[in-house]
Design a protein around this motif. Structure first.
Motif, PDB file in Angstrom:
ATOM      1  N   ALA A  83      -4.185  10.727   6.506  1.00 15.99           N
ATOM      2  CA  ALA A  83      -2.869  11.076   7.047  1.00 15.99           C
ATOM      3  C   ALA A  83      -1.997  11.710   5.975  1.00 15.99           C
ATOM      4  CB  ALA A  83      -2.193   9.830   7.617  1.00 15.99           C
ATOM      5  N   ALA A  84      -2.228  11.313   4.716  1.00 15.32           N
ATOM      6  CA  ALA A  84      -1.408  11.853   3.618  1.00 15.32           C
ATOM      7  C   ALA A  84      -1.585  13.359   3.516  1.00 15.32           C
ATOM      8  CB  ALA A  84      -1.801  11.185   2.303  1.00 15.32           C
ATOM      9  N   ALA A  85      -2.801  13.829   3.782  1.00 14.35           N
ATOM     10  CA  ALA A  85      -3.069  15.267   3.681  1.00 14.35           C
ATOM     11  C   ALA A  85      -2.171  16.049   4.632  1.00 14.35           C
ATOM     12  CB  ALA A  85      -4.540  15.540   3.970  1.00 14.35           C
ATOM     13  N   GLY A  86      -1.828  15.454   5.780  1.00 14.07           N
ATOM     14  CA  GLY A  86      -0.960  16.138   6.744  1.00 14.07           C
ATOM     15  C   GLY A  86       0.473  15.640   6.669  1.00 14.07           C
ATOM     16  N   LEU A  87       0.793  14.840   5.635  1.00 13.44           N
ATOM     17  CA  LEU A  87       2.130  14.246   5.469  1.00 13.44           C
ATOM     18  C   LEU A  87       2.635  13.595   6.756  1.00 13.44           C
ATOM     19  CD1 LEU A  87       4.056  16.757   3.184  1.00 13.44           C
ATOM     20  CD2 LEU A  87       3.230  14.468   2.626  1.00 13.44           C
ATOM     21  N   LYS A  88       1.748  12.847   7.399  1.00 10.76           N
ATOM     22  CA  LYS A  88       2.140  12.201   8.656  1.00 10.76           C
ATOM     23  C   LYS A  88       2.827  10.880   8.383  1.00 10.76           C
ATOM     24  CE  LYS A  88      -1.933  14.169  10.662  1.00 10.76           C
ATOM     25  NZ  LYS A  88      -1.467  15.178  11.559  1.00 10.76           N
ATOM     26  N   LYS A  89       3.657  10.490   9.303  1.00 13.07           N
ATOM     27  CA  LYS A  89       4.223   9.143   9.206  1.00 13.07           C
ATOM     28  C   LYS A  89       3.128   8.168   9.612  1.00 13.07           C
ATOM     29  CE  LYS A  89       8.873  10.656  10.034  1.00 13.07           C
ATOM     30  NZ  LYS A  89       8.468  12.059   9.750  1.00 13.07           N
ATOM     31  N   VAL A  90       3.073   7.051   8.914  1.00 13.17           N
ATOM     32  CA  VAL A  90       1.975   6.106   9.156  1.00 13.17           C
ATOM     33  C   VAL A  90       2.519   4.682   9.192  1.00 13.17           C
ATOM     34  CG1 VAL A  90      -0.172   5.182   8.191  1.00 13.17           C
ATOM     35  CG2 VAL A  90       0.346   7.599   7.925  1.00 13.17           C
ATOM     36  N   SER A  91       2.004   3.882  10.122  1.00 10.15           N
ATOM     37  CA  SER A  91       2.203   2.435   9.996  1.00 10.15           C
ATOM     38  C   SER A  91       0.827   1.797  10.038  1.00 10.15           C
ATOM     39  CB  SER A  91       3.109   1.888  11.106  1.00 10.15           C
ATOM     40  OG  SER A  91       2.579   2.194  12.364  1.00 10.15           O
ATOM     41  N   LEU A  92       0.650   0.766   9.247  1.00 11.08           N
ATOM     42  CA  LEU A  92      -0.657   0.111   9.125  1.00 11.08           C
ATOM     43  C   LEU A  92      -0.471  -1.399   9.298  1.00 11.08           C
ATOM     44  CD1 LEU A  92      -1.826   1.894   5.830  1.00 11.08           C
ATOM     45  CD2 LEU A  92      -2.566   2.490   8.136  1.00 11.08           C
ATOM     46  N   GLU A  93      -1.204  -1.960  10.242  1.00  9.22           N
ATOM     47  CA  GLU A  93      -1.241  -3.424  10.385  1.00  9.22           C
ATOM     48  C   GLU A  93      -2.662  -3.817  10.027  1.00  9.22           C
ATOM     49  OE1 GLU A  93       1.273  -5.268  11.083  1.00  9.22           O
ATOM     50  OE2 GLU A  93       2.700  -4.027  12.185  1.00  9.22           O
ATOM     51  N   LEU A  94      -2.824  -4.462   8.868  1.00  7.82           N
ATOM     52  CA  LEU A  94      -4.184  -4.662   8.357  1.00  7.82           C
ATOM     53  C   LEU A  94      -4.568  -6.147   8.325  1.00  7.82           C
ATOM     54  CD1 LEU A  94      -3.935  -1.969   5.559  1.00  7.82           C
ATOM     55  CD2 LEU A  94      -4.669  -1.691   7.921  1.00  7.82           C
ATOM     56  N   GLY A  95      -5.471  -6.473   7.442  1.00  9.02           N
ATOM     57  CA  GLY A  95      -6.051  -7.811   7.459  1.00  9.02           C
ATOM     58  C   GLY A  95      -5.165  -8.870   6.834  1.00  9.02           C
ATOM     59  N   GLY A  96      -5.689 -10.083   6.803  1.00 11.53           N
ATOM     60  CA  GLY A  96      -4.948 -11.184   6.203  1.00 11.53           C
ATOM     61  C   GLY A  96      -5.873 -12.294   5.740  1.00 11.53           C
ATOM     62  N   LYS A  97      -5.327 -13.187   4.945  1.00  7.14           N
ATOM     63  CA  LYS A  97      -6.047 -14.405   4.527  1.00  7.14           C
ATOM     64  C   LYS A  97      -4.938 -15.431   4.330  1.00  7.14           C
ATOM     65  CE  LYS A  97      -9.943 -16.370   3.348  1.00  7.14           C
ATOM     66  NZ  LYS A  97     -11.176 -16.365   4.135  1.00  7.14           N
ATOM     67  N   SER A  98      -4.364 -15.813   5.461  1.00  4.86           N
ATOM     68  CA  SER A  98      -3.065 -16.486   5.413  1.00  4.86           C
ATOM     69  C   SER A  98      -3.164 -17.948   4.999  1.00  4.86           C
ATOM     70  CB  SER A  98      -2.381 -16.365   6.767  1.00  4.86           C
ATOM     71  OG  SER A  98      -2.189 -14.991   7.057  1.00  4.86           O
ATOM     72  N   PRO A  99      -2.240 -18.388   4.131  1.00  6.74           N
ATOM     73  CA  PRO A  99      -2.178 -19.800   3.761  1.00  6.74           C
ATOM     74  C   PRO A  99      -1.432 -20.598   4.823  1.00  6.74           C
ATOM     75  CG  PRO A  99      -0.495 -18.559   2.579  1.00  6.74           C
ATOM     76  CD  PRO A  99      -1.232 -17.562   3.424  1.00  6.74           C
ATOM     77  N   ASN A 100      -1.983 -21.731   5.181  1.00  3.78           N
ATOM     78  CA  ASN A 100      -1.324 -22.650   6.102  1.00  3.78           C
ATOM     79  C   ASN A 100      -1.137 -23.929   5.277  1.00  3.78           C
ATOM     80  OD1 ASN A 100      -0.271 -23.529   8.517  1.00  3.78           O
ATOM     81  ND2 ASN A 100      -2.213 -23.570   9.626  1.00  3.78           N
ATOM     82  N   ILE A 101       0.115 -24.230   4.900  1.00  2.00           N
ATOM     83  CA  ILE A 101       0.365 -25.223   3.848  1.00  2.00           C
ATOM     84  C   ILE A 101       0.873 -26.534   4.443  1.00  2.00           C
ATOM     85  CG2 ILE A 101       1.552 -25.623   1.654  1.00  2.00           C
ATOM     86  CD1 ILE A 101       2.177 -22.590   1.600  1.00  2.00           C
ATOM     87  N   VAL A 102       0.136 -27.616   4.187  1.00  3.66           N
ATOM     88  CA  VAL A 102       0.535 -28.922   4.724  1.00  3.66           C
ATOM     89  C   VAL A 102       1.034 -29.807   3.588  1.00  3.66           C
ATOM     90  CG1 VAL A 102      -0.200 -30.912   6.075  1.00  3.66           C
ATOM     91  CG2 VAL A 102      -1.271 -28.673   6.477  1.00  3.66           C
ATOM     92  N   PHE A 103       2.323 -30.147   3.634  1.00  3.49           N
ATOM     93  CA  PHE A 103       2.904 -31.044   2.628  1.00  3.49           C
ATOM     94  C   PHE A 103       2.717 -32.497   3.081  1.00  3.49           C
ATOM     95  CE2 PHE A 103       4.992 -27.031   1.721  1.00  3.49           C
ATOM     96  CZ  PHE A 103       4.919 -27.001   0.330  1.00  3.49           C
ATOM     97  N   ALA A 104       2.750 -33.383   2.093  1.00  5.75           N
ATOM     98  CA  ALA A 104       2.499 -34.805   2.387  1.00  5.75           C
ATOM     99  C   ALA A 104       3.522 -35.373   3.371  1.00  5.75           C
ATOM    100  CB  ALA A 104       2.512 -35.607   1.089  1.00  5.75           C
ATOM    101  N   ASP A 105       4.722 -34.752   3.428  1.00  9.34           N
ATOM    102  CA  ASP A 105       5.750 -35.289   4.333  1.00  9.34           C
ATOM    103  C   ASP A 105       5.649 -34.718   5.752  1.00  9.34           C
ATOM    104  OD1 ASP A 105       7.101 -32.768   4.565  1.00  9.34           O
ATOM    105  OD2 ASP A 105       7.901 -33.090   2.565  1.00  9.34           O
ATOM    106  N   ALA A 106       4.594 -33.963   6.035  1.00  9.42           N
ATOM    107  CA  ALA A 106       4.474 -33.329   7.365  1.00  9.42           C
ATOM    108  C   ALA A 106       4.189 -34.368   8.444  1.00  9.42           C
ATOM    109  CB  ALA A 106       3.342 -32.308   7.344  1.00  9.42           C
ATOM    110  N   ASN A 107       4.546 -34.028   9.664  1.00 15.73           N
ATOM    111  CA  ASN A 107       4.082 -34.812  10.818  1.00 15.73           C
ATOM    112  C   ASN A 107       2.594 -34.480  10.958  1.00 15.73           C
ATOM    113  OD1 ASN A 107       3.151 -35.149  13.537  1.00 15.73           O
ATOM    114  ND2 ASN A 107       5.267 -35.438  14.168  1.00 15.73           N
ATOM    115  N   MET A 108       1.758 -35.489  10.654  1.00 11.99           N
ATOM    116  CA  MET A 108       0.336 -35.187  10.493  1.00 11.99           C
ATOM    117  C   MET A 108      -0.330 -34.724  11.789  1.00 11.99           C
ATOM    118  SD  MET A 108      -2.505 -37.132   8.274  1.00 11.99           S
ATOM    119  CE  MET A 108      -1.642 -37.519   6.811  1.00 11.99           C
ATOM    120  N   GLU A 109       0.055 -35.340  12.869  1.00 13.14           N
ATOM    121  CA  GLU A 109      -0.571 -34.969  14.145  1.00 13.14           C
ATOM    122  C   GLU A 109      -0.277 -33.498  14.479  1.00 13.14           C
ATOM    123  OE1 GLU A 109       0.300 -37.872  17.148  1.00 13.14           O
ATOM    124  OE2 GLU A 109      -0.437 -36.490  18.703  1.00 13.14           O
TER     125      GLU A 109
END
Ligand code: NAD
Length: 495
Positions: free
Chosen positions: A243-269
């Motif tokens: 797309a850069a070659a044509g100077l196009k506007k671009v939006s990209l929604e790509l991958g992830g490796k998301s952290p899901n963080i559980v603190f000791a004070d969480a409602n465990m259930e």
């Protein structure tokens, strides 16, 4: 063998065969068998579709419609998606293997994007500028970009299309969509609803085919002004370069490796349920999967035991059955990729406490199923913790305190989403600020809305979809200067 459904592309308001005359098979992931033939579109078909979209942008009824009229069409389209939700859901389940329970909900919610952006269409206002020059009247107009290309992955075809299409049409653009080669059927069925809603021909076009053969020509076409891409990071990088070659506007929604963080004070259930929904919902095939579960050391063992007990009860099987909880993997290459990551985890030295293999349960038949899998003893530097698996495979990583949780959470090239589980108000407010991700959920996970901007930090993408400002990404601003002076001043100096 039953005859396969032969699908047709949708260009300029008509059903058309590919110019190559070739088709490829689309598979039902639950049976592992083909059920439809998808047109193998290429550069010639893309050129036809872009020409049709360009004509529709420049001439005919579409550019004559005012924003309120475009809004009406979008709201009608949303109503039609709601009316056809069940039929579209069934197509998607057959082609994609997504659960009927999830698809039913998703397709009852997807109309909201058409309703919301339909409502926004006539609320985009230019401004009269308080300009600092005498006898000058200056104002701005927000105008559409032209022909927009949309490239969609296989994991949530109609929802991810709605995120792009609704603001693009509300802004007055015309569109060519290239759905995933693995899941083209639902987008082709959806095209009938666009026509029924009353959009003029050529405003919406669908070219099917492979990424390189049909996707790249769309990105490279000189009459395409903007590309919206959702997919893997490698393909996204390639799209960005092209797309850069044509100077196009671009939006990209790509991958992830998301952290899901559980603190000791969480409602465990609740946190156990949050961890499950982060990784086993949609068989882990979501960009926002909470695939790195960070658990505070003091509760680590108890939490893992409860998590494993819960995950063990997940009902696998026919995605068409309303009580199935974990369905098949959508594509055979993805199935093989997930299995290869089970080897990677073993080589990394992670300890498998659940699953770790292909699911050989009778209710899974010949489908592409992987057992819900949980690894403990994972170090964040391991490949299993750093690379996107895109399947039901969870890495559990222990941490000591807030600083270590943040440091592990951010030690990754991705930044799409994160989860935080805590009952401490200070943490609920402070931890999200320190996480480098486009979405942070506190005491919930996997919530999305047409109202809420969505997109990635770092290598998870560029731009935001949904929310009020998303429509502005489908427009460009023009500034108009009008002189009311009776005489033109000295032409040799700047005004
Ligand atoms: P993919 O990148 O293989 O394919 C996505 C789309 O791009 C398909 O339509 C494909 O045909 C096309 N494509 C591939 N190469 C191309 C090229 N060179 N030029 C033009 N088009 C090309 O991704 P996928 O396997 O279909 O989907 C899974 C990936 O999508 C995962 O990495 C996932 O994280 C990501 N994803 C991201 C989001 C998000 O919003 N961030 C949402 C869903 C999926």
């Amino acid at each position: 063998m039953a005859e396969l459904d032969r699908l047709a592309m949708y260009i300029d308001g008509e059903r058309v065969a590919p110019s190559s005359g070739e088709y490829f098979e689309s598979f039902n992931p639950f049976t592992g068998k083909p059920w439809a033939l998808v047109p193998r579109g290429g550069a010639e078909d893309v050129a036809r579709a872009v020409d049709a979209a360009k004509r529709a942008f420049d001439e005919g009824d579409w550019p004559q419609l005012n924003p309120t009229q475009r809004g009406h069409l979008l709201r009608r389209l949303g109503d039609l998606v709601a009316r056809e939700a069940e039929r579209l859901a069934e197509i998607e389940v057959r082609d994609n293997g997504k659960l009927i329970a999830e698809m039913g909900l998703q397709l009852r919610y997807a109309p909201q994007w058409y309703h919301y952006f339909g409502g926004l269409a006539d609320k985009i206002e230019g401004a009269v500028l308080p300009i600092d020059k005498p006898e000058t009247f200056t104002y701005t107009l927000h105008e559409p970009l032209g022909v927009c290309g949309m490239i969609i992955p296989w994991n949530s075809p109609l929802l991810l299309l709605a995120w792009k299409l609704a603001p693009a049409l509300a802004a007055g653009n015309t569109v060519v969509v290239k759905p995933s080669e693995f899941t083209s059927a639902s987008t082709l069925a959806f095209a009938d609803l666009v026509a029924e809603a009353g959009f003029p021909r050529g405003v919406f076009n669908v070219v099917t085919g492979y990424g390189i053969e049909a996707g790249e020509p769309l990105v490279a076409h000189e009459d395409v002004a903007r590309i919206a891409f959702t997919g893997g990071s490698l393909s996204g990088t390639r799209v960005y370069e092209k797309a850069a070659a044509g100077l196009k506007k671009v939006s990209l929604e790509l991958g992830g490796k998301s952290p899901n963080i559980v603190f000791a004070d969480a409602n465990m259930e609740n946190a156990v349920k949050g961890a499950i929904s982060g990784i086993f919902a949609a068989t882990g095939q979501t960009c926002i999967a909470g695939s790195r579960l960070l658990v505070q050391e003091s509760i680590h063992n108890e939490f893992v035991d409860r998590l494993v007990d819960f995950a063990r009860t997940a009902k696998m099987g026919d995605p068409m059955s309303p009580d199935t909880q974990v369905g098949p993997v959508t594509t055979q290459p993805q199935f093989e990729k997930i299995l290869s990551y089970l080897d990677v985890a073993r080589e990394d030295g992670a300890e498998c406490v659940l699953g770790g293999a292909r699911a050989a349960r009778p209710e899974c038949g010949a489908g592409w199923f992987v057992e819900p899998t949980i690894y403990t003893g994972v170090d964040n530097r391991m490949r299993i913790a750093q690379e996107e698996v895109f399947g039901p495979v969870l890495s559990v990583i222990p941490f000591k305190d807030d600083d270590e949780a943040i440091s592990i959470a951010n030690d990754i090239v991705y930044g799409l989403a994160a989860g935080v589980w805590t009952t401490d108000i200070r943490r609920a407010l402070e931890i999200p600020k320190r996480i480098k991700a486009g979405t942070v959920w506190v005491n919930t996970y996997r919530a999305v809305s047409y109202v809420a901007p969505f997109g990635g930090y770092k290598r998870s993408g560029l731009g935001r979809e949904s929310g009020q400002q998303a429509i502005r990404d489908w427009m460009q601003t023009k500034t108009v200067w009008i002189s009311t002076a009776t005489e033109t001043p000295n032409p040799f100096i700047m005004r």
